[in-house]
Design an enzyme around this catalytic site. Sequence first.
Site, short mmCIF file in Angstrom:
data_model
loop_
_atom_site.label_atom_id
_atom_site.label_comp_id
_atom_site.label_asym_id
_atom_site.label_seq_id
_atom_site.Cartn_x
_atom_site.Cartn_y
_atom_site.Cartn_z
CE1 TYR A 1 -6.45 -1.70 12.68
CE2 TYR A 1 -5.47 -2.31 14.78
CZ TYR A 1 -5.64 -2.54 13.44
OH TYR A 1 -5.01 -3.59 12.84
CD GLU B 1 -11.20 -2.06 11.01
OE1 GLU B 1 -10.10 -2.03 11.61
OE2 GLU B 1 -11.68 -3.10 10.52
CE LYS B 2 -14.28 -6.80 12.79
NZ LYS B 2 -12.93 -6.69 12.22
NE ARG C 1 -15.45 -12.75 13.87
CZ ARG C 1 -14.82 -11.96 13.02
NH1 ARG C 1 -14.51 -10.72 13.37
NH2 ARG C 1 -14.51 -12.38 11.82
CG ASN D 1 -9.97 -10.96 13.42
OD1 ASN D 1 -9.24 -10.59 14.35
ND2 ASN D 1 -9.68 -10.72 12.17
CE1 TYR E 1 -21.10 -3.31 12.38
CE2 TYR E 1 -19.38 -2.81 13.98
CZ TYR E 1 -19.77 -3.33 12.75
OH TYR E 1 -18.83 -3.88 11.92
CD GLN F 1 -2.54 -1.36 2.60
OE1 GLN F 1 -2.09 -0.83 3.61
NE2 GLN F 1 -3.62 -2.13 2.63
CG ASN G 1 -12.13 -14.73 8.20
OD1 ASN G 1 -12.47 -15.86 7.88
ND2 ASN G 1 -10.98 -14.47 8.78
CD GLU H 1 -2.68 -7.77 10.36
OE1 GLU H 1 -3.57 -8.62 10.51
OE2 GLU H 1 -2.81 -6.74 9.68
#
Length: 367
Positions: A170, A259-260, A206, A250, A245, A74, A199, A139
């Site tokens: 994040y 960012e969730k 979860r 994960n 929400y 990126q 995913n 990560e």
Amino acid sequence: MTKWLQEYNDSKKGTPASVKKYLLFYVLCIIVFVLNAWLRASWSPVAFIFTNSNHTTQIQPNVTVLLWYWPFNQVEDLHGDVCWDLYRIPRCRVVAERSSFSEADVVVFHNRELVTGKEKLPLELPRPPGQRWAWLSLESPANNGDLRRFAGVFNLTVSYRRDADVSTPYGKLLPRASEEPVNDIPQNKTDLVCWVVSNYRRSYRRSKVYQKLSTVVPVKVYGRWTNTPLKPKDLLPTISRCYFYLAFENSISKDYITEKLWRNAYQSGAVPVVLGPPVQDYEAVAAPHSFIHVDKFPSAKVLGKYLQKLAGDAERYGKYQRWRREWKAKSYEGWRWVLCQICVQYHSFPRHKVYADLAAWDGTATT
Ligand SMILES: *[C@@H]1O[C@H](CO)[C@@H](O)[C@H](O)[C@H]1NC(C)=O
Ligand SMILES: *[C@@H]1O[C@H](CO)[C@@H](O)[C@H](O)[C@H]1NC(C)=O
Ligand SMILES: *[C@@H]1O[C@H](CO)[C@@H](O)[C@H](O)[C@H]1NC(C)=O
Ligand SMILES: *[C@@H]1O[C@H](CO)[C@@H](O)[C@H](O)[C@H]1NC(C)=O
């Protein structure tokens, strides 16, 4: 009597304008000379005096941060003085040309490419004295691979963790200026609980919570798993129509809050139901009374009942939105921001530090 003395005596009587002009000129000359000498003395390349609105502070010269390769390919634009132009971080030179190795204060290596073998550490190059090597990963440990091979290589960690040398979470909260308008929370909510998941694995904690929760309350699911992917532009407007929400991470590990929470929930106006690190990790960084932590409920069933009740009680539901009057949420801003943060912390790095056991620092995660 000489002409000069004559003029002097005359000046004592009335100080003619011409003498006043001379005096003014001499005084100006002296001021310019002194200023010049002071600036020359202090404006050395090693350190110079930087005057800001606060007070005079001793400031170090530029820090050069070399990114050895772009994470996930990126590539971002590094033209100009990016750290200053984008984030008002001074004296921070971020480069991605390997030819700058010998002059770099910090060389940054993103973990993913190293563990997959796509990139290698330049162990054959002589490390300039004082140069630090930074290990970068956003990560969770479960996705970092085997780090034992990096024992004794790195001097710094750059991670979302609060205890990393350079902590790049994040997202974060910013105080809201009093004159700033609070974006109206969409009143027009049609769905009780929403979840976006690409995913899906049955073994994830979860997934188990979702399965049980969905037997008690309706859960609207979007994303690749259910073949209902959302376009990036539709993500926040869609979530904004939900009371709650599911900001389910994960993997469950220390400080791993993505960012969730910061974007999907906080920026849409839905109240996040979080599953991830322990409640204390959220409390340390998230807004007060802004989230519902799964661990606080004995079962998914009890949680479901609570959400249902809350959605029907405007006053109690509104309490979960009240933080927005004082705070606003900011989410991850890209690799350049991460790299510029290294300069912010640079002068507080320990003089000498080696991660003798990076794997132990990273720890292990459960899913
Ligand atoms: C002034 O500088 C000190 C120390 O560098 C800092 O702690 C303080 O926050 C600064 N104040 C302002 C108004 O910038
Ligand atoms: C510091 O970096 C800025 C931005 O890259 C550059 O314009 C400036 O000339 C550098 N100063 C020194 C002393 O290297
Ligand atoms: C309320 O939701 C409906 C259906 O999603 C939408 O068409 C409408 O524009 C929304 N109204 C407001 C004020 O957001
Ligand atoms: C960085 O790590 C290397 C390799 O272990 C070590 O030789 C060097 O002294 C360290 N540098 C600093 C500034 O800690």
